[in-house]
Scaffold this motif. Structure first.
Motif, mmCIF file in Angstrom:
data_model
loop_
_atom_site.group_PDB
_atom_site.id
_atom_site.type_symbol
_atom_site.label_atom_id
_atom_site.label_comp_id
_atom_site.label_asym_id
_atom_site.label_seq_id
_atom_site.Cartn_x
_atom_site.Cartn_y
_atom_site.Cartn_z
ATOM 1 N N THR A 129 0.814 -1.216 0.000
ATOM 2 C CA THR A 129 0.000 0.000 0.000
ATOM 3 C C THR A 129 0.847 1.265 0.000
ATOM 4 N N ASP A 130 1.919 1.288 0.796
ATOM 5 C CA ASP A 130 2.721 2.505 0.926
ATOM 6 C C ASP A 130 3.499 2.834 -0.336
ATOM 7 N N ALA A 131 3.604 1.883 -1.256
ATOM 8 C CA ALA A 131 4.319 2.133 -2.514
ATOM 9 C C ALA A 131 3.363 2.485 -3.653
ATOM 10 N N LEU A 132 2.072 2.594 -3.354
ATOM 11 C CA LEU A 132 1.103 2.937 -4.396
ATOM 12 C C LEU A 132 1.162 4.431 -4.709
ATOM 13 N N CYS A 133 0.975 4.756 -5.982
ATOM 14 C CA CYS A 133 1.003 6.152 -6.420
ATOM 15 C C CYS A 133 -0.187 6.397 -7.353
ATOM 16 N N HIS A 134 -0.993 7.404 -7.037
ATOM 17 C CA HIS A 134 -2.148 7.704 -7.887
ATOM 18 C C HIS A 134 -1.882 8.884 -8.822
ATOM 19 N N LYS A 135 -0.726 9.535 -8.664
ATOM 20 C CA LYS A 135 -0.412 10.695 -9.503
ATOM 21 C C LYS A 135 0.281 10.288 -10.800
ATOM 22 N N GLU A 136 1.210 9.346 -10.705
ATOM 23 C CA GLU A 136 1.944 8.894 -11.888
ATOM 24 C C GLU A 136 1.323 7.588 -12.381
ATOM 25 N N ALA A 184 4.058 -8.350 -0.395
ATOM 26 C CA ALA A 184 5.226 -7.492 -0.592
ATOM 27 C C ALA A 184 6.257 -7.709 0.502
ATOM 28 N N GLN A 185 7.468 -7.332 0.200
ATOM 29 C CA GLN A 185 8.569 -7.376 1.161
ATOM 30 C C GLN A 185 9.399 -6.113 0.985
ATOM 31 N N ASN A 186 9.633 -5.418 2.088
ATOM 32 C CA ASN A 186 10.455 -4.203 2.107
ATOM 33 C C ASN A 186 9.874 -3.068 1.268
ATOM 34 N N LEU A 187 8.548 -3.026 1.141
ATOM 35 C CA LEU A 187 7.891 -1.900 0.480
ATOM 36 C C LEU A 187 7.049 -1.076 1.456
ATOM 37 N N SER A 188 6.870 -1.574 2.665
ATOM 38 C CA SER A 188 6.081 -0.853 3.657
ATOM 39 C C SER A 188 6.862 0.335 4.201
ATOM 40 N N ALA A 238 0.209 8.271 4.641
ATOM 41 C CA ALA A 238 1.108 8.508 5.779
ATOM 42 C C ALA A 238 0.295 8.968 6.989
ATOM 43 N N THR A 239 0.701 8.534 8.179
ATOM 44 C CA THR A 239 -0.054 8.843 9.392
ATOM 45 C C THR A 239 0.637 9.932 10.205
ATOM 46 N N PRO A 240 -0.106 10.636 11.072
ATOM 47 C CA PRO A 240 0.512 11.613 11.982
ATOM 48 C C PRO A 240 1.463 10.922 12.959
#
Length: 461
Positions: A70-77, A240-244, A301-303
């Motif tokens: 999830t943290d490696a997802l991009c909706h802009k590109e 996934a591995q090492n993408l978080s 990203a979280t606070p």
């Protein structure tokens, strides 16, 4: 033997008094006085936690989040999908990331079979890159493995015979959205499953991957897009591995307007995890302003809640005595743990014996209670700097065979500076003669074996 002191800058009295910083939001500011001392070194200590719901912070649950992309997802590109997989890197990392999808064979659409199902397939992806370059030994590619069936083995087993293994490199350089594909044969009745990996290590540049595909000759694509995993819908999820990045909040720290740190800090699996960073002593003033910003830019990203902020003062200079035994006997040799502040240092004892070290950091020397000390007190010289220690002389005592220690090293990353800090704390406080060492990612961020660190640990122990 006390080698450090701690000054409180901010201590939260409870959750409601935590200082909250938000991604790309306003910085938190802290004000403190400091009586800077000569030949001391300083560190900033911060404890806190990300805004993840606290019940995630346990061994069975939190690690499951490490295996999401999830943290490696991009909706802009993106080209046409909802998300692309953003695996851009500013520096060439030495650990490998992977995204994995397992497709049981024959594949199905929900509860419906895909018919007719041929054996000729095309596999590939769309990618976009900017200055993508792999270093020597680096790579970024798609891997496709076809596993056949073997009698007596579960169709899920990775011990099935590998009938095909192809690698499709992601082109280096700069380019817009480009399709890359290969042909592959997947026997209809003899195949147990197909494994698909995207993996990379040791490269730099911007790179986005979208719409992976494994398409049959009649048009069925059985590879899902990269997206947020949905409960009980594993067919559409990638492991996934090492993408978080959830456990890697990113900070910018400034002291009196000067940035002293910018980067990620690992959040261990327990609550209120801590992190440290060096403070250049020349930036410290009598009155100081410290600002901490959260600059995490990953998906969702979280606070971050700041619980504690402290200033740590440690012995510095060309040499400092970190630890020595509680006692020694007359005319006996005893070990002393020292820290040198520069490379190529030479340390001299009272007897005239010298010790030379190529690299700065922790070292162990052996002194003689009669020739190198006087009444248990000893002085070590390094250039124009002196460091003192005291080891009382007592009657000889036989080893009682008692072994005691701690397993706290599980919290320490395989980083030379962090390991030296831990060993300094352990030995200076006389916590025992036994260490349990078991590096674990969720507790310390350990991903790969750092050989240099363990050589250093071996020398010290």
């Amino acid at each position: 033997m006390d080698f450090e002191n701690c000054k409180d800058i901010f201590i939260s009295e409870g959750e409601e008094s935590d200082v909250i910083i938000k991604p790309r939001g306003k910085a938190a500011e802290f004000y403190f006085d400091c009586e800077k001392k000569k030949d001391k070194r300083y560190k900033l200590f911060v404890s806190g936690e990300t805004g993840l719901f606290y019940m995630w912070r346990n061994e069975p649950d939190y690690p499951s989040l490490y295996h999401t992309l999830t943290d490696a997802l991009c909706h802009k590109e993106t080209m046409r999908a909802q998300y692309s997989l953003d695996v851009s890197r500013n520096t060439a990392e030495n650990f490998e990331w992977r995204a994995y999808k397992k497709i049981m064979w024959p594949p199905v659409l929900s509860y419906l079979p895909l018919v007719p199902l041929g054996e000729k397939w095309k596999v590939g992806f769309w990618a976009k890159a900017e200055n993508l370059a792999a270093e020597k030994g680096g790579k970024i590619l798609m891997r496709v493995c076809v596993y056949g069936k073997k009698e007596g083995l579960s169709v899920h087993s990775l011990f099935q015979p590998l009938t095909e293994n192809i690698e499709i490199p992601i082109e280096q350089g700069s380019y817009g959205w480009k399709k890359t594909e290969r042909e592959i044969t997947v026997p209809k009745d003899e195949t147990a499953f197909v494994g698909v990996w995207f993996e990379g290590v040791g490269y730099t540049g911007k790179v986005y991957i979208e719409r992976p595909f494994l398409v049959s000759d009649n048009g069925y694509n059985v590879l899902p897009d990269f997206s947020v995993a949905q409960p009980k819908k594993e067919k559409f999820a990638w492991a996934a591995q090492n993408l978080s990045r959830k456990e890697w909040p990113k900070f910018s720290v400034k002291l009196n307007g000067e940035e002293i740190f910018s980067g990620e800090k690992f959040e261990r699996i327990h609550r209120n995890a801590s992190w440290e960073t060096d403070i250049p002593s020349d930036l410290l003033k009598e009155k100081n302003v410290l600002s901490v910003s959260l600059i995490s830019d990953c998906y969702a990203a979280t606070p971050y809640a700041i619980k504690e902020v402290r200033l740590i003062e440690q012995s510095g200079g060309d040499i400092s005595v970190i630890a020595a035994p509680e006692y020694t006997s007359e005319n006996a040799e005893f070990p002393v743990l020292i820290r040198t502040g520069k490379d190529g240092a030479t340390v001299r004892a009272k007897s005239g014996k010298t010790y030379s070290f190529e690299e700065k950091g922790l070292h162990v020397i052996r002194l003689n209670a009669r020739t190198d000390a006087e009444g248990g007190k000893f002085v070590l010289k390094c250039g124009n700097f002196e460091a003192c220690g005291d080891v009382p002389v007592a009657a000889p005592k036989e080893d009682d065979g008692v072994i005691t220690g701690t397993g706290d090293m599980i919290y320490v990353a395989q980083d030379e500076s962090e390991v030296e800090e831990y060993l300094s704390w352990f030995f200076s406080n006389g916590l025992g003669n036994f260490l349990t060492i078991r590096p674990t990612y969720r507790w310390s961020s350990t991903r790969e074996v750092n050989v240099k660190v363990w050589k250093k640990v071996k020398e010290i122990l």
